[in-house]
Design a protein around this motif. Structure first.
Motif, PDB file in Angstrom:
ATOM      1  N   THR A 104      39.684  29.364  61.204  1.00  0.00           N
ATOM      2  CA  THR A 104      40.698  27.972  61.804  1.00  0.00           C
ATOM      3  C   THR A 104      41.444  28.762  63.053  1.00  0.00           C
ATOM      4  N   GLN A 105      41.320  28.433  64.619  1.00  0.00           N
ATOM      5  CA  GLN A 105      42.018  29.206  65.797  1.00  0.00           C
ATOM      6  C   GLN A 105      42.678  27.619  66.559  1.00  0.00           C
ATOM      7  N   THR A 106      43.564  27.841  66.503  1.00  0.00           N
ATOM      8  CA  THR A 106      43.905  26.036  67.425  1.00  0.00           C
ATOM      9  C   THR A 106      45.138  26.129  68.333  1.00  0.00           C
ATOM     10  N   GLY A 107      44.451  25.585  69.493  1.00  0.00           N
ATOM     11  CA  GLY A 107      45.299  25.687  70.699  1.00  0.00           C
ATOM     12  C   GLY A 107      46.266  24.226  70.937  1.00  0.00           C
ATOM     13  N   THR A 108      47.513  24.004  70.414  1.00  0.00           N
ATOM     14  CA  THR A 108      47.459  22.913  70.740  1.00  0.00           C
ATOM     15  C   THR A 108      49.163  22.432  72.224  1.00  0.00           C
ATOM     16  N   PHE A 109      47.875  21.717  73.111  1.00  0.00           N
ATOM     17  CA  PHE A 109      48.523  20.835  74.165  1.00  0.00           C
ATOM     18  C   PHE A 109      49.639  19.284  72.901  1.00  0.00           C
ATOM     19  N   GLN A 110      51.494  19.782  74.221  1.00  0.00           N
ATOM     20  CA  GLN A 110      51.963  18.334  73.337  1.00  0.00           C
ATOM     21  C   GLN A 110      52.563  17.988  75.126  1.00  0.00           C
ATOM     22  N   ILE A 111      52.722  16.913  74.868  1.00  0.00           N
ATOM     23  CA  ILE A 111      53.759  15.449  76.404  1.00  0.00           C
ATOM     24  C   ILE A 111      53.962  14.613  75.587  1.00  0.00           C
ATOM     25  N   THR A 112      55.455  15.073  75.461  1.00  0.00           N
ATOM     26  CA  THR A 112      56.590  13.886  75.222  1.00  0.00           C
ATOM     27  C   THR A 112      57.225  13.359  75.828  1.00  0.00           C
ATOM     28  N   PHE A 113      57.596  12.179  76.138  1.00  0.00           N
ATOM     29  CA  PHE A 113      58.797  11.767  77.006  1.00  0.00           C
ATOM     30  C   PHE A 113      59.784  11.002  76.245  1.00  0.00           C
ATOM     31  N   GLY A 114      60.990  10.945  76.922  1.00  0.00           N
ATOM     32  CA  GLY A 114      62.053  10.224  75.541  1.00  0.00           C
ATOM     33  C   GLY A 114      63.403  10.410  76.162  1.00  0.00           C
ATOM     34  N   TYR A 115      64.383  10.864  75.661  1.00  0.00           N
ATOM     35  CA  TYR A 115      65.675  11.000  76.878  1.00  0.00           C
ATOM     36  C   TYR A 115      66.905  11.298  75.765  1.00  0.00           C
ATOM     37  N   GLY A 116      67.864  11.512  76.584  1.00  0.00           N
ATOM     38  CA  GLY A 116      68.968  12.696  76.347  1.00  0.00           C
ATOM     39  C   GLY A 116      69.925  12.808  75.997  1.00  0.00           C
ATOM     40  N   PHE A 117      70.933  13.310  76.088  1.00  0.00           N
ATOM     41  CA  PHE A 117      71.916  13.734  76.984  1.00  0.00           C
ATOM     42  C   PHE A 117      72.984  14.867  77.134  1.00  0.00           C
ATOM     43  N   GLU A 118      73.394  15.640  78.175  1.00  0.00           N
ATOM     44  CA  GLU A 118      74.261  17.057  78.268  1.00  0.00           C
ATOM     45  C   GLU A 118      75.880  15.991  78.166  1.00  0.00           C
TER      46      GLU A 118
END
Length: 167
Positions: A104-118
Protein backbone atom coordinates in the motif's frame (compact mmCIF):
# COMPACT_ATOMS: atom_id res chain seq x y z
CA UNK A 1 19.74 21.66 -1.76
CA UNK A 2 21.93 23.88 -3.94
CA UNK A 3 18.99 26.26 -4.44
CA UNK A 4 18.54 26.61 -0.67
CA UNK A 5 22.29 27.21 -0.19
CA UNK A 6 22.33 29.84 -2.95
CA UNK A 7 19.27 31.56 -1.44
CA UNK A 8 20.89 31.66 2.01
CA UNK A 9 24.13 33.11 0.64
CA UNK A 10 22.20 35.80 -1.23
CA UNK A 11 20.16 36.66 1.86
CA UNK A 12 23.17 36.93 4.17
CA UNK A 13 24.85 39.37 1.75
CA UNK A 14 22.15 41.92 2.59
CA UNK A 15 22.74 44.24 5.57
CA UNK A 16 19.40 43.84 7.31
CA UNK A 17 17.54 40.66 6.57
CA UNK A 18 14.01 39.58 7.36
CA UNK A 19 14.90 35.96 6.64
CA UNK A 20 15.63 33.16 9.07
CA UNK A 21 16.62 29.51 9.10
CA UNK A 22 15.86 26.91 11.70
CA UNK A 23 15.16 23.34 12.61
CA UNK A 24 12.17 21.83 14.36
CA UNK A 25 11.33 18.50 15.87
CA UNK A 26 7.75 17.63 14.89
CA UNK A 27 5.37 14.98 16.10
CA UNK A 28 2.18 14.44 14.09
CA UNK A 29 -0.56 11.84 14.23
CA UNK A 30 1.30 9.92 11.52
CA UNK A 31 4.98 10.17 12.49
CA UNK A 32 7.96 11.96 14.00
CA UNK A 33 10.04 14.26 11.81
CA UNK A 34 13.00 16.63 11.71
CA UNK A 35 12.08 19.78 9.78
CA UNK A 36 14.82 22.15 8.57
CA UNK A 37 13.13 25.43 7.54
CA UNK A 38 13.72 28.68 5.69
CA UNK A 39 11.40 31.57 6.49
CA UNK A 40 10.61 35.21 5.81
CA UNK A 41 9.35 37.77 8.33
CA UNK A 42 6.73 40.28 7.12
CA UNK A 43 6.22 42.23 10.40
CA UNK A 44 3.06 40.53 11.76
CA UNK A 45 3.23 37.57 9.37
CA UNK A 46 5.90 34.90 8.86
CA UNK A 47 5.97 32.41 6.01
CA UNK A 48 8.22 29.36 6.23
CA UNK A 49 8.82 26.18 4.22
CA UNK A 50 10.85 23.10 4.96
CA UNK A 51 11.56 19.47 4.28
CA UNK A 52 10.40 16.61 6.49
CA UNK A 53 12.63 13.64 7.24
CA UNK A 54 11.56 11.12 9.80
CA UNK A 55 9.79 7.94 10.66
CA UNK A 56 6.20 6.86 10.15
CA UNK A 57 4.25 5.40 13.07
CA UNK A 58 2.71 2.78 10.75
CA UNK A 59 5.87 0.88 9.84
CA UNK A 60 8.81 2.76 11.43
CA UNK A 61 10.34 3.28 7.98
CA UNK A 62 11.99 6.46 6.75
CA UNK A 63 9.53 8.99 5.39
CA UNK A 64 10.18 12.23 3.52
CA UNK A 65 7.87 15.14 2.79
CA UNK A 66 7.37 18.89 2.74
CA UNK A 67 5.79 21.38 5.15
CA UNK A 68 4.70 24.99 4.82
CA UNK A 69 3.57 27.31 7.60
CA UNK A 70 1.94 30.71 7.91
CA UNK A 71 2.42 32.35 11.32
CA UNK A 72 0.28 35.33 12.30
CA UNK A 73 1.42 37.50 15.21
CA UNK A 74 -1.49 39.50 16.74
CA UNK A 75 1.04 42.00 18.11
CA UNK A 76 4.20 43.05 16.32
CA UNK A 77 7.17 40.84 17.19
CA UNK A 78 9.44 42.24 19.89
CA UNK A 79 12.92 41.19 20.85
CA UNK A 80 13.52 39.62 24.27
CA UNK A 81 9.82 38.95 24.87
CA UNK A 82 7.48 36.04 24.41
CA UNK A 83 5.79 36.48 21.05
CA UNK A 84 2.47 34.67 20.76
CA UNK A 85 1.32 33.57 17.29
CA UNK A 86 -1.36 31.64 15.45
CA UNK A 87 -0.19 29.06 12.91
CA UNK A 88 -1.59 27.29 9.89
CA UNK A 89 0.49 24.30 8.71
CA UNK A 90 0.27 22.36 5.46
CA UNK A 91 2.08 19.01 5.38
CA UNK A 92 2.55 16.31 2.74
CA UNK A 93 4.50 13.07 3.02
CA UNK A 94 4.44 9.66 1.38
CA UNK A 95 5.09 6.21 2.77
CA UNK A 96 4.71 2.58 1.78
CA UNK A 97 3.62 -0.49 3.73
CA UNK A 98 4.49 -3.96 2.42
CA UNK A 99 3.39 -7.31 3.82
CA UNK A 100 4.58 -10.26 1.71
CA UNK A 101 3.23 -9.48 -1.80
CA UNK A 102 0.69 -6.87 -0.66
CA UNK A 103 1.79 -3.23 -0.85
CA UNK A 104 0.00 0.00 0.00
CA UNK A 105 1.40 3.36 -1.11
CA UNK A 106 -0.01 6.26 0.95
CA UNK A 107 0.23 10.00 0.33
CA UNK A 108 -0.86 12.00 3.37
CA UNK A 109 -2.04 15.63 3.17
CA UNK A 110 -2.43 17.31 6.54
CA UNK A 111 -3.67 20.79 7.47
CA UNK A 112 -3.57 22.03 11.06
CA UNK A 113 -4.46 25.27 12.80
CA UNK A 114 -3.06 26.17 16.17
CA UNK A 115 -1.00 28.54 18.24
CA UNK A 116 2.45 28.88 19.72
CA UNK A 117 5.15 31.19 20.95
CA UNK A 118 8.71 32.20 20.25
CA UNK A 119 11.28 33.71 22.57
CA UNK A 120 14.64 35.27 21.74
CA UNK A 121 17.22 33.60 23.98
CA UNK A 122 20.23 35.49 22.56
CA UNK A 123 20.66 37.94 19.70
CA UNK A 124 19.38 36.36 16.46
CA UNK A 125 18.53 33.02 18.14
CA UNK A 126 14.93 32.14 19.04
CA UNK A 127 13.30 29.11 20.60
CA UNK A 128 9.76 28.32 19.46
CA UNK A 129 6.96 25.89 20.10
CA UNK A 130 3.60 25.23 18.44
CA UNK A 131 0.59 22.98 18.82
CA UNK A 132 -2.20 22.45 16.31
CA UNK A 133 -5.24 20.38 15.39
CA UNK A 134 -6.84 19.75 12.02
CA UNK A 135 -7.68 17.22 9.34
CA UNK A 136 -5.80 14.82 7.12
CA UNK A 137 -6.50 13.05 3.87
CA UNK A 138 -4.79 9.79 3.01
CA UNK A 139 -4.73 8.85 -0.68
CA UNK A 140 -4.00 5.15 -0.78
CA UNK A 141 -2.92 3.01 -3.72
CA UNK A 142 -3.30 -0.75 -3.24
CA UNK A 143 -1.66 -3.40 -5.45
CA UNK A 144 -4.32 -5.93 -4.38
CA UNK A 145 -8.13 -6.11 -4.31
CA UNK A 146 -9.73 -4.60 -1.21
CA UNK A 147 -12.96 -2.99 -0.07
CA UNK A 148 -11.04 -0.23 1.73
CA UNK A 149 -11.64 3.24 0.25
CA UNK A 150 -8.83 4.84 -1.73
CA UNK A 151 -9.32 8.13 0.13
CA UNK A 152 -9.53 8.20 3.90
CA UNK A 153 -10.24 11.30 6.01
CA UNK A 154 -9.00 11.59 9.56
CA UNK A 155 -7.95 13.73 12.51
CA UNK A 156 -4.58 15.50 12.50
CA UNK A 157 -2.51 16.78 15.40
CA UNK A 158 0.85 18.51 15.36
CA UNK A 159 3.31 19.41 18.10
CA UNK A 160 6.67 21.08 17.42
CA UNK A 161 9.68 22.48 19.24
CA UNK A 162 12.50 24.21 17.42
CA UNK A 163 15.07 26.97 17.10
CA UNK A 164 15.38 29.76 14.53
CA UNK A 165 18.37 31.89 13.60
CA UNK A 166 17.65 35.37 12.17
CA UNK A 167 19.97 36.10 9.28
Amino acid sequence: MLFILFTLLTITAQEKSNYYIGIEGISTTKGVFANPIVGRNFSKLNVQVGLLAGSSFVNNKSTFGVKGDILLFPDEQREEEFNFHFISSFTYFKNSVSVENARTQTGTFQITFGYGFEYQIVKHLLIKSTIGLGALLERRDFNFNTNSPKNKWGFAGLLSLGINYKL
